[in-house]
Scaffold this motif. Structure first.
Motif, short mmCIF file in Angstrom:
data_model
loop_
_atom_site.label_atom_id
_atom_site.label_comp_id
_atom_site.label_asym_id
_atom_site.label_seq_id
_atom_site.Cartn_x
_atom_site.Cartn_y
_atom_site.Cartn_z
N SER A 1 55.73 -56.86 14.54
CA SER A 1 56.94 -57.63 14.24
C SER A 1 56.72 -59.12 14.51
O SER A 1 56.21 -59.50 15.56
CB SER A 1 58.11 -57.16 15.12
OG SER A 1 58.37 -55.82 14.87
N GLY A 2 57.12 -59.93 13.57
CA GLY A 2 57.03 -61.38 13.73
C GLY A 2 55.65 -61.95 13.45
O GLY A 2 55.48 -63.16 13.33
N MET B 1 55.89 -52.15 7.86
CA MET B 1 56.06 -53.18 8.90
C MET B 1 57.09 -54.21 8.44
O MET B 1 56.76 -55.37 8.19
CB MET B 1 54.72 -53.84 9.24
CG MET B 1 53.95 -54.29 8.03
SD MET B 1 52.28 -54.85 8.44
CE MET B 1 51.32 -53.43 7.99
N PRO B 2 58.36 -53.76 8.32
CA PRO B 2 59.37 -54.62 7.70
C PRO B 2 59.63 -55.93 8.45
O PRO B 2 60.12 -56.90 7.86
CB PRO B 2 60.63 -53.74 7.68
CG PRO B 2 60.35 -52.61 8.62
CD PRO B 2 58.88 -52.44 8.68
N GLN B 3 59.28 -55.97 9.74
CA GLN B 3 59.53 -57.20 10.52
C GLN B 3 58.32 -58.14 10.51
O GLN B 3 58.35 -59.19 11.15
CB GLN B 3 59.86 -56.87 11.98
CG GLN B 3 61.01 -55.89 12.17
CD GLN B 3 62.29 -56.38 11.52
OE1 GLN B 3 62.59 -57.58 11.52
NE2 GLN B 3 63.02 -55.46 10.93
N ALA B 4 57.25 -57.76 9.83
CA ALA B 4 56.06 -58.63 9.80
C ALA B 4 56.18 -59.59 8.61
O ALA B 4 56.92 -59.35 7.66
CB ALA B 4 54.81 -57.78 9.66
N ARG B 5 55.43 -60.69 8.70
CA ARG B 5 55.42 -61.69 7.62
C ARG B 5 54.20 -61.37 6.75
O ARG B 5 53.12 -61.90 6.97
CB ARG B 5 55.32 -63.09 8.21
CG ARG B 5 56.52 -63.43 9.10
CD ARG B 5 56.30 -64.74 9.83
NE ARG B 5 57.46 -65.13 10.59
CZ ARG B 5 58.53 -65.75 10.07
NH1 ARG B 5 58.58 -66.03 8.79
NH2 ARG B 5 59.53 -66.08 10.84
N LYS C 1 56.26 -52.13 3.61
CA LYS C 1 57.38 -51.24 4.01
C LYS C 1 57.14 -50.62 5.38
O LYS C 1 58.06 -50.28 6.09
CB LYS C 1 57.54 -50.11 2.99
CG LYS C 1 58.23 -50.53 1.72
CD LYS C 1 58.44 -49.30 0.85
CE LYS C 1 58.47 -49.72 -0.62
NZ LYS C 1 58.05 -48.63 -1.52
N ASP D 1 57.38 -63.79 2.21
CA ASP D 1 57.74 -64.54 3.41
C ASP D 1 57.13 -65.95 3.36
O ASP D 1 55.90 -66.09 3.38
CB ASP D 1 57.23 -63.80 4.65
CG ASP D 1 57.65 -64.50 5.92
OD1 ASP D 1 58.75 -64.20 6.41
OD2 ASP D 1 56.89 -65.37 6.41
N ASP E 1 53.00 -52.77 17.51
CA ASP E 1 54.07 -53.54 16.88
C ASP E 1 53.57 -54.86 16.26
O ASP E 1 52.97 -55.68 16.96
CB ASP E 1 55.13 -53.84 17.96
CG ASP E 1 56.37 -54.46 17.35
OD1 ASP E 1 56.52 -54.44 16.10
OD2 ASP E 1 57.19 -54.99 18.13
#
Ligand SMILES: NC(=O)c1ccc[n+]([C@@H]2O[C@H](COP(=O)([O-])OP(=O)(O)OC[C@H]3O[C@@H](n4cnc5c(N)ncnc54)[C@H](OP(=O)(O)O)[C@@H]3O)[C@@H](O)[C@H]2O)c1
Length: 218
Positions: A83-84, A117-121, A115, A159, A81
């Motif tokens: 994310s973030g 990893m939509p929650q990554a910056r 696309k 981002d 993961d």
């Protein structure tokens, strides 16, 4: 910053070494031998260690994605993961023999990766220079601390926090960051990266080629 290197080859090995020398904590991951990762960490002579892609992703604030396009799904599966996390990708969507982009014109490797990893910056950076220039640019920056401009380095992303981190890392290496705009602009920067490679490897001067953009104000 804690920086995880996903792919410790020509780009990841050199950038990770420079990030460690610039004072960041670096975790080298994803090479075919653990000895190589340990050697990179030792030789970096900063706060650096070897780890798995999972360690690199979990422990880092930012990760550098630096693998061949064909290895992307494998490294992302191992990383888990993101994310973030700030994800800075220098990866180009090259085919197996590195002769052509497999994503282009209406999209880019960077957009396709984002696309996944939509929650990554997600930020695209460092792919418009040959790896051979990186140590030279870093050495030149250290020699001439007061000079304002190094060579340019183009980056893009959607981002703002991710872009801020990328700017810091780009400056740490010794480049002058050039914000090319949103991530969709990677459609133009990725073919530009191939132009730079063409000039670097086929041109007279060899691979040590960096470039500088200047605004022409008439
Ligand atoms: N090189 C450049 O000048 C340049 C410039 C602009 C953009 N890029 C882009 O940056 C990305 C990375 O390029 P690179 O030149 O750094 O590639 P590279 O030198 O081949 O490095 C890729 C890393 O992936 C590892 N790897 C490959 N297959 C593996 C496997 N089966 N299991 C585990 N690890 C594996 C390699 O391991 P080993 O270390 O054991 O080989 C290496 O550490 C690419 O997308 C490329 O298009 C490169």
């Amino acid at each position: 910053m804690r920086i995880g290197i996903l792919g410790s080859g020509l780009m990841g090995g050199k950038l990770g070494t420079i990030f460690a020398r610039a004072g960041h904590e670096v975790i080298f991951s994803y090479a075919r031998s653990e000895q190589k990762l340990n050697k990179l960490a030792r030789d970096a002579k900063g706060k650096a260690k070897a780890g798995t892609p999972g360690d690199a992703a979990r422990q880092a604030d930012a990760v550098l994605l630096a693998v061949h396009w064909s290895r992307m799904d494998d490294v992302l599966r191992q990383a888990g993961d993101l994310s973030g996390k700030v994800v800075v990708s220098c990866s180009l969507p090259m085919n197996a023999d590195d002769a052509a982009l497999v994503v282009a014109h209406t999209s880019s490797g960077a957009e396709e990766l984002a696309k996944k990893m939509p929650q990554a910056r997600f930020v695209s950076a460092f792919n418009t220079v040959p790896s051979e220039v990186l140590f030279g640019v870093y050495a030149a920056k250290r020699k001439a601390r007061r000079s304002r401009f190094g060579p340019s380095l183009v980056y893009c992303g959607d981002d703002p926090k991710g872009k801020k981190v990328a700017v810091e890392l780009i400056r740490d290496v010794g480049f002058d960051p050039v914000d090319a705009g949103p991530l969709r602009i990677a459609r133009y920067t990725e073919p530009f990266a191939l132009l730079v490679a063409q000039l670097a490897y086929e041109g007279k001067g060899g691979p040590e080629l960096a470039y500088r953009f200047e605004r022409f104000d008439g």
